[in-house]
Write a protein that holds these residues in place. Structure first.
Motif, PDB file in Angstrom:
ATOM      1  N   LYS B  46      69.137  82.322  90.090  1.00  0.00           N
ATOM      2  CA  LYS B  46      68.313  81.765  89.019  1.00  0.00           C
ATOM      3  C   LYS B  46      67.138  81.005  89.617  1.00  0.00           C
ATOM      4  N   SER B  47      66.121  80.783  88.789  1.00  0.00           N
ATOM      5  CA  SER B  47      64.995  80.000  89.266  1.00  0.00           C
ATOM      6  C   SER B  47      64.413  79.189  88.118  1.00  0.00           C
ATOM      7  N   VAL B  56      66.930  85.467  87.713  1.00  0.00           N
ATOM      8  CA  VAL B  56      65.847  86.209  88.362  1.00  0.00           C
ATOM      9  C   VAL B  56      66.367  87.263  89.339  1.00  0.00           C
ATOM     10  N   ASP B  59      65.369  87.807  93.371  1.00  0.00           N
ATOM     11  CA  ASP B  59      64.043  87.286  93.714  1.00  0.00           C
ATOM     12  C   ASP B  59      64.097  86.164  94.743  1.00  0.00           C
TER      13      ASP B  59
END
Lengths: 274, 298
Positions: B46-47, B56, B59
């Motif tokens: 996650k971001s 995400v 990524d």
């Protein structure tokens, strides 16, 4: 030839010893000097220790930090020793396949670096803060809880329990003690040296712990000794005499533990390889 | 039948008692080690800033390879590892062999003196080193008085010398610690092996390389791995001596994770990804250790 070698050995060991001790000497000498004299490189003891101590007490939260650090270290040590020794004892005395598997999984946690834990632990305590602020972010409990036991300590006690004479346990059971009674009344008193070694390791690492308190403690009333020293050291106009006095005071408890219990100290260290 | 039944129930109660001895410890380890590791794994996909996290995928992992700060932190850490760990281990070994000579006077003093740095807290000794190695600090004063250098060395503000300062500091703190392990291992080596070697005409260096080193191999491996893991987690020294500077010249991986999470705008997702890179490295080291230790038993 032999004599030359001998003298070279002494010279080499003396240099290494001097390098090892020098920072301590400098710290102690500097704590008795004014800041100006420390910057001039004075290596002679001065007479300003009391003045430095007074300034330290007046300008920082030294007493609070000392009390907090002592509280955290003492509570952590008592809890960790009790919880980890019970588990180490349990894993060894009541061996079974399933418990051996659990033990091996617990050992895996020794590989987890704190660097990987800081973010999720912080988030975890931020969640706890919402329901129980008394043990959430910026409380001493938040420092104590994650260090209440370690896989290493459990391992350490389990290894030591291997040497524990089984007959003593049987004798206790014959006398009508239940399992907890056997543990508290027979095992604990017999294993004093193991407890001493474990207490030293735990007390030292708790007293010196820096990264987790840095993250989780935020207000001055919850500061600890390493945080206080780190803050003093980061200042732009440091008073060297005062900072060195703070470092001397922070080092006294651990140095005392070392000199009083040197044997247990080394035994505790060696426990990790046996 | 009846007897069997009562035997079974007794077994059950001992089972319960047994689990009650270990349940608290196990819960704590699960709650504060394993649960956070799972949370971090999920986070690493996650971001976003603070609590606003979005999925995400990979990524963050892709970002690792193009993040120049991360690459700097990793290469700094490996620079420390490659120089500091061997220097410290050789020094500790050499000192232990000298101290293992029972005819040596003052052994106790030397041993205590060299071990003494281990009683200091990492923060306390870091601050002391920061002042000793300041441009106008005692180390430069001394070197200049001895005419070893003409101008002060910028120990803390030159990218190269700052790394060296960190290495000197760690070596000072941990050499005595490793020495204690070697000393106790040396005491377990049978003296008659050396006697036999002497009769065969082996000189001191040959005894060292042909007897001492092979006999100490397991403990040397153990200390190398623990030192390596310790260096991978380096934080207190860098934070307090150089703050990762100048630029990012001394930044360690741990400090980068700290900065990502608590210094700038918190990006917990990416910080978790960086932290998994350390886990990955440590797991590889542990496998190596396990393999080598396994060979020994076989």
């Amino acid at each position: 030839m032999h004599k030359i070698k001998r003298s070279l050995t002494y010279i080499f060991l003396s240099i290494v010893s001097f390098v090892s001790i020098f920072p301590f000497l400098w710290m102690i000498i500097s704590s008795t000097n004014k800041s100006v004299d420390v910057t001039k490189g004075s290596l002679l003891p001065g007479t300003h220790f009391m003045e430095n101590l007074r300034n330290l007490l007046n300008t920082t939260d030294l007493t609070t930090a000392l009390l907090n650090s002592a509280q955290i270290a003492v509570i952590t040590t008592i809890l960790a020793l009790f919880i980890a020794s019970m588990a180490g004892y349990g894993f060894q005395v009541f061996r079974s396949k399933s418990r051996d598997i659990v033990f091996n999984i617990i050992l895996l946690s020794m590989m987890i670096p704190f660097a990987a834990l800081m973010v999720p632990l912080y988030r975890f305590f931020a969640q706890i803060s919402k329901v129980a602020p008394a043990i959430g972010i910026d409380t001493l409990s938040a420092v104590i809880l994650p260090t209440m036991t370690t896989a290493f300590l459990i391992f350490f006690f389990r290894q030591s329990t291997k040497m524990f004479p089984k007959d003593l346990l049987e004798a206790g059971r014959m006398d009508g003690l239940n399992e907890l009674g056997v543990f508290i009344k027979i095992y604990m008193p017999t294993m004093k040296t193991t407890y001493a070694a474990a207490a030293i390791i735990t007390f030292m690492s708790s007293w010196n712990n820096y990264l987790w308190p840095l993250i989780v403690l935020q207000t001055p009333e919850n500061t600890t000794i390493p945080l206080l020293i780190s803050n003093l050291g980061a200042g732009y106009a440091p008073d060297y005499g005062v900072i060195m006095t703070a470092i001397v005071i922070a080092t006294i408890p651990t140095a005392a533990v070392f000199f009083i219990m040197q044997k247990h100290f080394v035994a505790g260290m060696m426990g990790s390889v046996k | 039948m009846k007897e069997k039944k009562s035997g079974l129930s007794l077994h059950k109660t001992t089972g319960l008692t047994a689990w009650s001895f270990i349940i608290i410890a196990v819960s704590i380890i699960v709650l504060f080690y394993f649960y956070p590791m799972i949370d971090a794994l999920l986070l690493s996909f996650k971001s976003g800033m603070g609590a606003n996290l979005q999925f995400v995928g990979l990524d963050n992992y892709k970002r690792l390879f193009t993040d120049s700060t991360f690459i700097t932190a990793v290469s700094n850490t490996f620079f420390y590892l490659i120089i500091q760990v061997p220097v410290m281990i050789i020094l500790a070994l050499f000192i232990s062999v000298l101290l293992n000579d029972s005819n040596l006077k003052g052994r106790g003093f030397f041993r205590t003196a060299i071990f003494l740095p281990c009683v200091t807290s990492l923060v306390a000794y870091s601050i002391i080193f920061k002042y000793l190695f300041a441009a106008d600090g005692l180390v430069n004063m001394l070197l200049m008085k001895l005419h070893l250098i003409a101008d002060p060395i910028q120990w803390l503000t030159d990218p190269f010398w700052a790394k060296i300062t960190i290495i000197i500091a760690i070596t000072w703190r941990w050499t005595g610690y490793n020495m204690i392990f070697y000393l106790s291992a040396l005491q377990n080596i049978d003296k008659s092996i050396y006697e036999a070697a002497k009769i065969d005409g082996a000189n001191a260096p040959r005894q060292f390389f042909n007897i001492t080193i092979p006999m100490l191999k397991p403990i040397i491996l153990f200390t190398s791995i623990t030192s390596t893991i310790g260096t991978l987690q380096l934080f207190d020294e860098v934070m307090n001596i150089t703050k990762g500077g100048p630029g990012n010249a001394t930044l360690s991986i741990s400090q980068y994770i700290y900065n990502l999470s608590f210094k700038y705008n918190a990006d917990f997702g990416y910080a978790a990804t960086v932290s998994y890179s350390i886990v990955f490295m440590i797991v590889i080291l542990a496998i190596i250790q396990f393999k080598v230790a396994g060979d020994k038993d076989a």
